[in-house]
Design a protein around this motif. Structure first.
Motif, mmCIF file in Angstrom:
data_model
loop_
_atom_site.group_PDB
_atom_site.id
_atom_site.type_symbol
_atom_site.label_atom_id
_atom_site.label_comp_id
_atom_site.label_asym_id
_atom_site.label_seq_id
_atom_site.Cartn_x
_atom_site.Cartn_y
_atom_site.Cartn_z
ATOM 1 N N ALA A 13 0.830 -1.201 0.000
ATOM 2 C CA ALA A 13 0.000 0.000 0.000
ATOM 3 C C ALA A 13 0.870 1.258 0.000
ATOM 4 N N ASP A 14 0.445 2.230 -0.791
ATOM 5 C CA ASP A 14 1.118 3.541 -0.839
ATOM 6 C C ASP A 14 2.572 3.438 -1.300
ATOM 7 N N THR A 15 2.826 2.550 -2.242
ATOM 8 C CA THR A 15 4.179 2.429 -2.792
ATOM 9 C C THR A 15 4.181 2.859 -4.248
ATOM 10 N N SER A 16 5.362 3.192 -4.729
ATOM 11 C CA SER A 16 5.510 3.627 -6.118
ATOM 12 C C SER A 16 5.931 2.469 -6.997
ATOM 13 N N ARG A 17 5.822 2.642 -8.281
ATOM 14 C CA ARG A 17 6.196 1.635 -9.257
ATOM 15 C C ARG A 17 7.394 2.128 -10.063
ATOM 16 N N PRO A 18 8.193 1.196 -10.617
ATOM 17 C CA PRO A 18 7.987 -0.247 -10.682
ATOM 18 C C PRO A 18 8.300 -0.940 -9.365
ATOM 19 N N LEU A 19 7.821 -2.187 -9.260
ATOM 20 C CA LEU A 19 8.210 -3.051 -8.156
ATOM 21 C C LEU A 19 9.462 -3.807 -8.570
ATOM 22 N N ILE A 20 10.489 -3.756 -7.735
ATOM 23 C CA ILE A 20 11.704 -4.535 -7.964
ATOM 24 C C ILE A 20 11.768 -5.603 -6.882
ATOM 25 N N LEU A 21 11.579 -6.836 -7.276
ATOM 26 C CA LEU A 21 11.512 -7.957 -6.354
ATOM 27 C C LEU A 21 12.905 -8.548 -6.162
ATOM 28 N N TYR A 22 13.200 -8.955 -4.934
ATOM 29 C CA TYR A 22 14.472 -9.626 -4.681
ATOM 30 C C TYR A 22 14.290 -10.624 -3.557
ATOM 31 N N CYS A 23 15.289 -11.457 -3.359
ATOM 32 C CA CYS A 23 15.280 -12.451 -2.274
ATOM 33 C C CYS A 23 16.734 -12.705 -1.910
ATOM 34 N N GLY A 24 17.112 -13.978 -1.792
ATOM 35 C CA GLY A 24 18.503 -14.280 -1.507
ATOM 36 C C GLY A 24 19.335 -14.408 -2.761
ATOM 37 N N GLY A 25 18.802 -15.106 -3.754
ATOM 38 C CA GLY A 25 19.548 -15.342 -4.982
ATOM 39 C C GLY A 25 18.748 -15.136 -6.248
ATOM 40 N N GLY A 26 17.625 -14.407 -6.173
ATOM 41 C CA GLY A 26 16.826 -14.154 -7.359
ATOM 42 C C GLY A 26 15.939 -15.325 -7.750
ATOM 43 N N VAL A 27 15.549 -16.150 -6.790
ATOM 44 C CA VAL A 27 14.738 -17.337 -7.075
ATOM 45 C C VAL A 27 13.337 -17.192 -6.479
ATOM 46 N N SER A 28 13.238 -17.082 -5.151
ATOM 47 C CA SER A 28 11.926 -16.904 -4.526
ATOM 48 C C SER A 28 11.219 -15.657 -5.048
ATOM 49 N N ALA A 29 11.991 -14.637 -5.405
ATOM 50 C CA ALA A 29 11.387 -13.429 -5.966
ATOM 51 C C ALA A 29 10.586 -13.727 -7.231
ATOM 52 N N CYS A 30 11.004 -14.755 -7.967
ATOM 53 C CA CYS A 30 10.304 -15.096 -9.204
ATOM 54 C C CYS A 30 8.943 -15.723 -8.928
ATOM 55 N N LEU A 31 8.778 -16.395 -7.784
ATOM 56 C CA LEU A 31 7.455 -16.893 -7.410
ATOM 57 C C LEU A 31 6.528 -15.729 -7.091
ATOM 58 N N VAL A 32 7.036 -14.715 -6.402
ATOM 59 C CA VAL A 32 6.232 -13.516 -6.163
ATOM 60 C C VAL A 32 5.861 -12.864 -7.491
ATOM 61 N N ALA A 33 6.808 -12.821 -8.423
ATOM 62 C CA ALA A 33 6.513 -12.269 -9.744
ATOM 63 C C ALA A 33 5.401 -13.043 -10.429
ATOM 64 N N LEU A 34 5.461 -14.369 -10.374
ATOM 65 C CA LEU A 34 4.422 -15.206 -10.965
ATOM 66 C C LEU A 34 3.063 -14.877 -10.361
ATOM 67 N N ALA A 35 3.008 -14.798 -9.035
ATOM 68 C CA ALA A 35 1.743 -14.519 -8.364
ATOM 69 C C ALA A 35 1.200 -13.138 -8.731
ATOM 70 N N LEU A 36 2.078 -12.142 -8.777
ATOM 71 C CA LEU A 36 1.635 -10.790 -9.094
ATOM 72 C C LEU A 36 1.196 -10.660 -10.547
ATOM 73 N N VAL A 37 1.907 -11.310 -11.453
ATOM 74 C CA VAL A 37 1.490 -11.311 -12.855
ATOM 75 C C VAL A 37 0.110 -11.930 -12.994
ATOM 76 N N ARG A 38 -0.120 -13.005 -12.250
ATOM 77 C CA ARG A 38 -1.413 -13.676 -12.318
ATOM 78 C C ARG A 38 -2.550 -12.772 -11.834
ATOM 79 N N THR A 39 -2.251 -11.832 -10.950
ATOM 80 C CA THR A 39 -3.278 -10.926 -10.450
ATOM 81 C C THR A 39 -3.350 -9.627 -11.248
ATOM 82 N N GLY A 40 -2.567 -9.537 -12.333
ATOM 83 C CA GLY A 40 -2.700 -8.391 -13.220
ATOM 84 C C GLY A 40 -1.606 -7.357 -13.138
ATOM 85 N N HIS A 41 -0.625 -7.526 -12.258
ATOM 86 C CA HIS A 41 0.497 -6.579 -12.190
ATOM 87 C C HIS A 41 1.406 -6.765 -13.403
ATOM 88 N N ASP A 42 1.889 -5.672 -13.949
ATOM 89 C CA ASP A 42 2.790 -5.798 -15.091
ATOM 90 C C ASP A 42 4.037 -4.931 -14.972
#
Length: 298
Positions: free
Chosen positions: A239-268
């Motif tokens: 809430a109340d954040t700016s775009r783009p969203l830059i996702l990260y984790c430990g090694g760029g792996v779990s962040a991709c699951l968040v990306a998958l979930a967000l894409v599925r909900t319409g985030h681009d």
């Protein structure tokens, strides 16, 4: 693997759907074995090939995210390969340009999402098996063992694109310093975000100014939550954040699951920081925070 517009796409496939028409898809297994850290800095990823040999979806092949599907001679684990190298790795496995791809892992969905995001970045459509092999076997669906399938290399795809879905250290630093718009989103568990849990990386905590949307919170009983629930969780965290969203984790792996979930909900307007905390924490000059140290929280 025709280039797609990525509008209203299906990013998931259920085990039931895949089992009903297995010959319609080329199935890639993307697991990496990654033991829990015994102490800070304990980083021991291993190829998931042996895991695939022990039991896999019939007809699937193993895509090694530590070898052919990572950049050669990179300083970091899991660094993304170039578009041409990724196309060559697919061709080496016998993947044809017109194949309908499904990617899966043992059940956590992070490794499959990592491969899905790499493919998506170069314009190749793929679907992630919801729940992975865990869901597949829970339904009593068949598995194979060993490596007896004959594979013939195909001609690598050409005329590839780079959709700009990755970010590097300087891009993240620009957001942290306020020189570029955007919001950093950490996909690690709340304890890792807070800096209270043992980490595989050089320093505990999160990048200064980050929000926390744990990848594991987006799963329920091993499968991805409903789009409504994911949207609710994302709204709470972002809430109340700016775009783009830059996702990260430990090694760029779990962040991709968040990306998958967000894409599925319409985030681009999403990108993934490839080096993530493995790269960031290695430089003591780059700002990190644990909860209670000032700004940067969920």
């Amino acid at each position: 693997m025709a280039e797609v517009a990525f509008r209203d796409e299906q990013v998931l496939i259920s085990a039931d759907e895949l089992s009903n028409s297995p010959d319609a898809y080329t199935v890639l297994h993307a697991t990496v074995t990654f033991p829990k850290p015994r102490f800070d800095g304990d980083y021991r990823p291993e190829s998931g090939y042996a895991t695939w040999r022990a039991a896999h979806i019939p007809g699937s092949v193993h895509a090694d995210l530590l070898d052919g599907f990572s950049a050669p001679d990179a300083d970091l684990h899991f660094s993304r390969p170039s578009p041409d190298a990724l196309a060559a790795a697919l061709a080496e496995l016998g993947v044809t340009p017109d194949a309908d791809l499904v990617v899966y892992d043992e059940g956590g969905m992070t490794w499959a999402s990592r491969l899905w995001w790499m493919l998506r970045n170069i314009g190749i459509s793929a679907r992630v098996l919801d729940g992975g092999l865990t869901r597949w076997t829970a339904l009593g669906l068949p598995v194979e063992t060993g490596d007896t399938a004959e594979r013939r290399a195909t001609t690598p795809r050409t005329a590839l694109i780079d959709r700009g879905l990755w970010r590097d250290r300087d891009d993240v630093l620009a957001v942290v310093s306020g020189d570029a718009p955007g919001t950093l989103v950490c996909a690690l568990d709340a304890e890792q975000f807070a800096g209270t849990a043992t980490t595989r990386y050089a320093r505990r905590g999160h990048i200064d100014g980050s929000r926390n949307l744990p990848a594991k919170s987006l799963l329920a009983d091993g499968i991805l939550r409903s789009t409504d629930r994911i949207a609710e969780l994302a709204e709470q965290a972002l809430a109340d954040t700016s775009r783009p969203l830059i996702l990260y984790c430990g090694g760029g792996v779990s962040a991709c699951l968040v990306a998958l979930a967000l894409v599925r909900t319409g985030h681009d307007d999403i990108a993934v920081y490839d080096g993530s905390l493995e790269e960031w924490t290695a430089d003591p000059a780059l700002p990190m925070r644990t909860l209670g140290e000032g700004k940067g929280g969920a």
